[in-house]
Design a protein around this motif. Structure first.
Motif, PDB file in Angstrom:
ATOM      1  N   PRO A  74       1.152 -53.504   8.093  1.00 29.56           N
ATOM      2  CA  PRO A  74       0.808 -52.185   7.560  1.00 29.56           C
ATOM      3  C   PRO A  74       0.501 -52.271   6.067  1.00 29.56           C
ATOM      4  O   PRO A  74       1.123 -53.048   5.337  1.00 29.56           O
ATOM      5  N   LEU A  75      -0.448 -51.454   5.636  1.00 26.32           N
ATOM      6  CA  LEU A  75      -0.806 -51.388   4.222  1.00 26.32           C
ATOM      7  C   LEU A  75      -0.828 -49.938   3.755  1.00 26.32           C
ATOM      8  O   LEU A  75      -1.249 -49.044   4.481  1.00 26.32           O
ATOM      9  N   GLY A  76      -0.413 -49.723   2.512  1.00 23.00           N
ATOM     10  CA  GLY A  76      -0.665 -48.488   1.796  1.00 23.00           C
ATOM     11  C   GLY A  76      -0.111 -47.229   2.437  1.00 23.00           C
ATOM     12  O   GLY A  76       0.704 -47.252   3.355  1.00 23.00           O
ATOM     13  N   CYS A  77      -0.567 -46.112   1.896  1.00 22.33           N
ATOM     14  CA  CYS A  77      -0.283 -44.782   2.446  1.00 22.33           C
ATOM     15  C   CYS A  77      -1.461 -43.897   2.056  1.00 22.33           C
ATOM     16  O   CYS A  77      -1.556 -43.460   0.908  1.00 22.33           O
ATOM     17  N   LEU A  78      -2.365 -43.671   3.004  1.00 23.97           N
ATOM     18  CA  LEU A  78      -3.585 -42.930   2.701  1.00 23.97           C
ATOM     19  C   LEU A  78      -3.338 -41.436   2.567  1.00 23.97           C
ATOM     20  O   LEU A  78      -3.971 -40.758   1.765  1.00 23.97           O
ATOM     21  N   TYR A  79      -2.429 -40.905   3.397  1.00 28.40           N
ATOM     22  CA  TYR A  79      -2.063 -39.495   3.323  1.00 28.40           C
ATOM     23  C   TYR A  79      -0.722 -39.337   4.034  1.00 28.40           C
ATOM     24  O   TYR A  79      -0.162 -40.316   4.538  1.00 28.40           O
ATOM     25  N   ARG A  80      -0.189 -38.114   4.039  1.00 28.57           N
ATOM     26  CA  ARG A  80       1.155 -37.902   4.575  1.00 28.57           C
ATOM     27  C   ARG A  80       1.134 -36.810   5.659  1.00 28.57           C
ATOM     28  O   ARG A  80       1.245 -35.626   5.340  1.00 28.57           O
ATOM     29  N   PRO A  81       0.987 -37.203   6.913  1.00 29.02           N
ATOM     30  CA  PRO A  81       0.970 -36.214   7.998  1.00 29.02           C
ATOM     31  C   PRO A  81       2.321 -35.513   8.129  1.00 29.02           C
ATOM     32  O   PRO A  81       3.378 -36.131   7.984  1.00 29.02           O
ATOM     33  N   ALA A  82       2.262 -34.224   8.415  1.00 24.83           N
ATOM     34  CA  ALA A  82       3.494 -33.458   8.616  1.00 24.83           C
ATOM     35  C   ALA A  82       3.210 -32.306   9.565  1.00 24.83           C
ATOM     36  O   ALA A  82       2.194 -31.617   9.426  1.00 24.83           O
ATOM     37  N   PHE A  83       4.113 -32.088  10.516  1.00 27.89           N
ATOM     38  CA  PHE A  83       3.989 -30.977  11.444  1.00 27.89           C
ATOM     39  C   PHE A  83       4.692 -29.757  10.865  1.00 27.89           C
ATOM     40  O   PHE A  83       5.774 -29.855  10.282  1.00 27.89           O
ATOM     41  N   ALA A  84       4.077 -28.586  11.053  1.00 23.39           N
ATOM     42  CA  ALA A  84       4.693 -27.344  10.578  1.00 23.39           C
ATOM     43  C   ALA A  84       4.138 -26.166  11.353  1.00 23.39           C
ATOM     44  O   ALA A  84       3.095 -26.254  12.001  1.00 23.39           O
ATOM     45  N   GLU A 117      -2.646 -29.212  22.908  1.00 25.45           N
ATOM     46  CA  GLU A 117      -1.922 -30.053  23.873  1.00 25.45           C
ATOM     47  C   GLU A 117      -1.183 -31.210  23.215  1.00 25.45           C
ATOM     48  O   GLU A 117      -0.052 -31.529  23.586  1.00 25.45           O
ATOM     49  N   SER A 118      -1.820 -31.839  22.241  1.00 27.56           N
ATOM     50  CA  SER A 118      -1.222 -33.021  21.614  1.00 27.56           C
ATOM     51  C   SER A 118       0.027 -32.685  20.814  1.00 27.56           C
ATOM     52  O   SER A 118       0.795 -33.583  20.458  1.00 27.56           O
ATOM     53  N   LEU A 119       0.242 -31.394  20.530  1.00 30.24           N
ATOM     54  CA  LEU A 119       1.394 -30.991  19.713  1.00 30.24           C
ATOM     55  C   LEU A 119       2.487 -30.309  20.539  1.00 30.24           C
ATOM     56  O   LEU A 119       3.451 -29.786  19.973  1.00 30.24           O
ATOM     57  N   LEU A 120       2.359 -30.342  21.854  1.00 35.75           N
ATOM     58  CA  LEU A 120       3.278 -29.601  22.712  1.00 35.75           C
ATOM     59  C   LEU A 120       4.732 -30.014  22.491  1.00 35.75           C
ATOM     60  O   LEU A 120       5.629 -29.157  22.403  1.00 35.75           O
ATOM     61  N   SER A 121       5.003 -31.303  22.403  1.00 39.56           N
ATOM     62  CA  SER A 121       6.395 -31.745  22.243  1.00 39.56           C
ATOM     63  C   SER A 121       6.978 -31.245  20.928  1.00 39.56           C
ATOM     64  O   SER A 121       8.154 -30.857  20.863  1.00 39.56           O
ATOM     65  N   HIS A 122       6.170 -31.240  19.875  1.00 47.38           N
ATOM     66  CA  HIS A 122       6.647 -30.745  18.581  1.00 47.38           C
ATOM     67  C   HIS A 122       6.945 -29.243  18.647  1.00 47.38           C
ATOM     68  O   HIS A 122       7.947 -28.776  18.088  1.00 47.38           O
ATOM     69  N   VAL A 123       6.080 -28.498  19.315  1.00 50.04           N
ATOM     70  CA  VAL A 123       6.284 -27.053  19.420  1.00 50.04           C
ATOM     71  C   VAL A 123       7.535 -26.755  20.248  1.00 50.04           C
ATOM     72  O   VAL A 123       8.340 -25.876  19.889  1.00 50.04           O
ATOM     73  N   ARG A 124       7.724 -27.485  21.325  1.00 48.69           N
ATOM     74  CA  ARG A 124       8.918 -27.276  22.147  1.00 48.69           C
ATOM     75  C   ARG A 124      10.193 -27.516  21.343  1.00 48.69           C
ATOM     76  O   ARG A 124      11.179 -26.771  21.465  1.00 48.69           O
ATOM     77  N   GLN A 125      10.193 -28.550  20.523  1.00 45.43           N
ATOM     78  CA  GLN A 125      11.363 -28.840  19.698  1.00 45.43           C
ATOM     79  C   GLN A 125      11.627 -27.697  18.722  1.00 45.43           C
ATOM     80  O   GLN A 125      12.780 -27.287  18.510  1.00 45.43           O
ATOM     81  N   MET A 126      10.567 -27.176  18.112  1.00 43.71           N
ATOM     82  CA  MET A 126      10.720 -26.086  17.155  1.00 43.71           C
ATOM     83  C   MET A 126      11.221 -24.828  17.851  1.00 43.71           C
ATOM     84  O   MET A 126      12.120 -24.142  17.355  1.00 43.71           O
ATOM     85  N   ASP A 181       8.845 -23.137   5.843  1.00 49.27           N
ATOM     86  CA  ASP A 181       9.931 -24.097   5.716  1.00 49.27           C
ATOM     87  C   ASP A 181      10.590 -24.310   7.074  1.00 49.27           C
ATOM     88  O   ASP A 181      10.662 -23.388   7.902  1.00 49.27           O
ATOM     89  N   ASP A 182      11.071 -25.520   7.271  1.00 49.15           N
ATOM     90  CA  ASP A 182      11.720 -25.903   8.531  1.00 49.15           C
ATOM     91  C   ASP A 182      13.091 -26.477   8.181  1.00 49.15           C
ATOM     92  O   ASP A 182      13.285 -27.692   8.156  1.00 49.15           O
ATOM     93  N   PRO A 183      14.078 -25.603   7.894  1.00 46.58           N
ATOM     94  CA  PRO A 183      15.372 -26.103   7.402  1.00 46.58           C
ATOM     95  C   PRO A 183      16.109 -27.019   8.367  1.00 46.58           C
ATOM     96  O   PRO A 183      16.899 -27.864   7.940  1.00 46.58           O
ATOM     97  N   LYS A 184      15.856 -26.897   9.657  1.00 44.94           N
ATOM     98  CA  LYS A 184      16.518 -27.753  10.645  1.00 44.94           C
ATOM     99  C   LYS A 184      15.757 -29.059  10.890  1.00 44.94           C
ATOM    100  O   LYS A 184      16.212 -29.899  11.686  1.00 44.94           O
ATOM    101  N   LYS A 185      14.609 -29.201  10.248  1.00 47.54           N
ATOM    102  CA  LYS A 185      13.758 -30.389  10.445  1.00 47.54           C
ATOM    103  C   LYS A 185      13.420 -30.595  11.925  1.00 47.54           C
ATOM    104  O   LYS A 185      13.296 -31.736  12.400  1.00 47.54           O
ATOM    105  N   ALA A 186      13.249 -29.482  12.645  1.00 47.44           N
ATOM    106  CA  ALA A 186      12.951 -29.568  14.077  1.00 47.44           C
ATOM    107  C   ALA A 186      11.569 -30.139  14.334  1.00 47.44           C
ATOM    108  O   ALA A 186      11.318 -30.722  15.394  1.00 47.44           O
ATOM    109  N   GLY A 187      10.663 -29.956  13.379  1.00 50.62           N
ATOM    110  CA  GLY A 187       9.316 -30.495  13.535  1.00 50.62           C
ATOM    111  C   GLY A 187       9.185 -31.948  13.143  1.00 50.62           C
ATOM    112  O   GLY A 187       8.107 -32.525  13.257  1.00 50.62           O
ATOM    113  N   GLY A 188      10.274 -32.545  12.688  1.00 54.32           N
ATOM    114  CA  GLY A 188      10.242 -33.944  12.273  1.00 54.32           C
ATOM    115  C   GLY A 188       9.993 -34.082  10.784  1.00 54.32           C
ATOM    116  O   GLY A 188       9.670 -33.118  10.089  1.00 54.32           O
ATOM    117  N   ASN A 189      10.141 -35.291  10.297  1.00 58.34           N
ATOM    118  CA  ASN A 189       9.958 -35.567   8.880  1.00 58.34           C
ATOM    119  C   ASN A 189       8.500 -35.870   8.551  1.00 58.34           C
ATOM    120  O   ASN A 189       7.692 -36.169   9.441  1.00 58.34           O
TER     121      ASN A 189
END
Length: 252
Positions: A74-84, A117-126, A181-189
């Motif tokens: 792995p190299l670098g960090c081009l951007y920082r994906p985050a679910f919200a 569809e690709s975000l279903l698991s994240h939404v269910r967690q939230m 804001d997601d105080p429980k971090k349910a959407g992941g880091n």
């Protein structure tokens, strides 16, 4: 050194545009890459088998561990994906005072969550973490592109929808959306979008090129703008990357 490295990416406008931005670095070293695209599992297998020199990008940790092996670096960090969960910034919106997912259940938000569809698991967690089912919220799953269009239409019409999205995203560039804001971090880091290079390519590549790839940074705002340019401004990924390189993609 390989004169035509294979540069692979997942088959979406966002990933295509990011790969085109990476290609600009390669071209500065007189390397014209061969592009390869497909779905994640197929590309992960090809990466492990040494059929790909550079992959743009993997989201680590957690989302793309399947791409990692002793054969890649792995190299670098081009951007920082985050679910919200996002809401629209509108003068007449009943959600203007809403700042946290913890308060969504008691808000005036529309009770249907338009979900790619690709975000279903994240939404269910939230939804589970914040008791949104008990508050009357339902998950309305649609194919990604259909969901993006439905979210855009709802926001433009003034409907007080909650938009589950990963940043970066073209909608975040084109619409007045802000994350809750997601105080429980349910959407992941927050994740890191990193390049992968094969060890075989690493061994033959110019060290200055490797260093430049390792230092390449786009940022979420640029990637969202690249995504929008390819989707809705009639630009090819290469044209969008050129606009970025010339400093014309975002307002100064």
């Amino acid at each position: 050194m390989t004169t035509t490295p294979t540069l692979a990416y997942r088959n979406t406008p966002l990933h295509a545009a990011v790969a085109a931005a990476v290609a600009r670095v390669l071209e500065a070293y007189d390397l014209e890459p061969d592009y390869l695209t497909g779905d994640g599992p197929s590309l992960a297998q090809m990466m492990g088998q040494g059929e790909i020199d550079i992959f743009a990008t993997v989201w680590l940790p957690g989302e793309d561990e399947k791409f990692l092996s002793a054969a890649v670096e792995p190299l670098g960090c081009l951007y920082r994906p985050a679910f919200a969960f996002f809401v629209a910034e509108r003068a007449d919106s009943p959600l203007n005072g809403l700042t946290s997912v913890a308060d969504v259940a008691a808000s005036g938000a529309a009770r249907h969550l338009i979900t790619p569809e690709s975000l279903l698991s994240h939404v269910r967690q939230m939804v589970a973490a914040y008791g949104l089912t008990e508050a009357g919220f339902t998950i309305e799953t649609q194919p990604d592109e259909q969901a993006f269009s439905a979210i855009a239409a709802a926001v433009k019409s003034g409907e007080p929808v909650i938009a589950p999205l990963f940043s970066p995203c073209h909608l975040i560039h084109s619409l007045p959306l802000r994350p809750l804001d997601d105080p429980k971090k349910a959407g992941g880091n927050e994740l890191e979008a990193r390049l992968l290079i094969s060890q075989a390519f690493r061994e033959t590549a110019d060290q200055d090129l490797v260093d430049e790839l390792d230092e390449l940074t786009l940022g979420n705002k640029v990637v969202s703008a690249l995504d929008e340019a390819v989707r809705h401004l009639d630009m090819s990924p290469d044209e969008a990357a050129e606009e970025w390189q010339r400093g014309k993609l975002l307002p100064r």
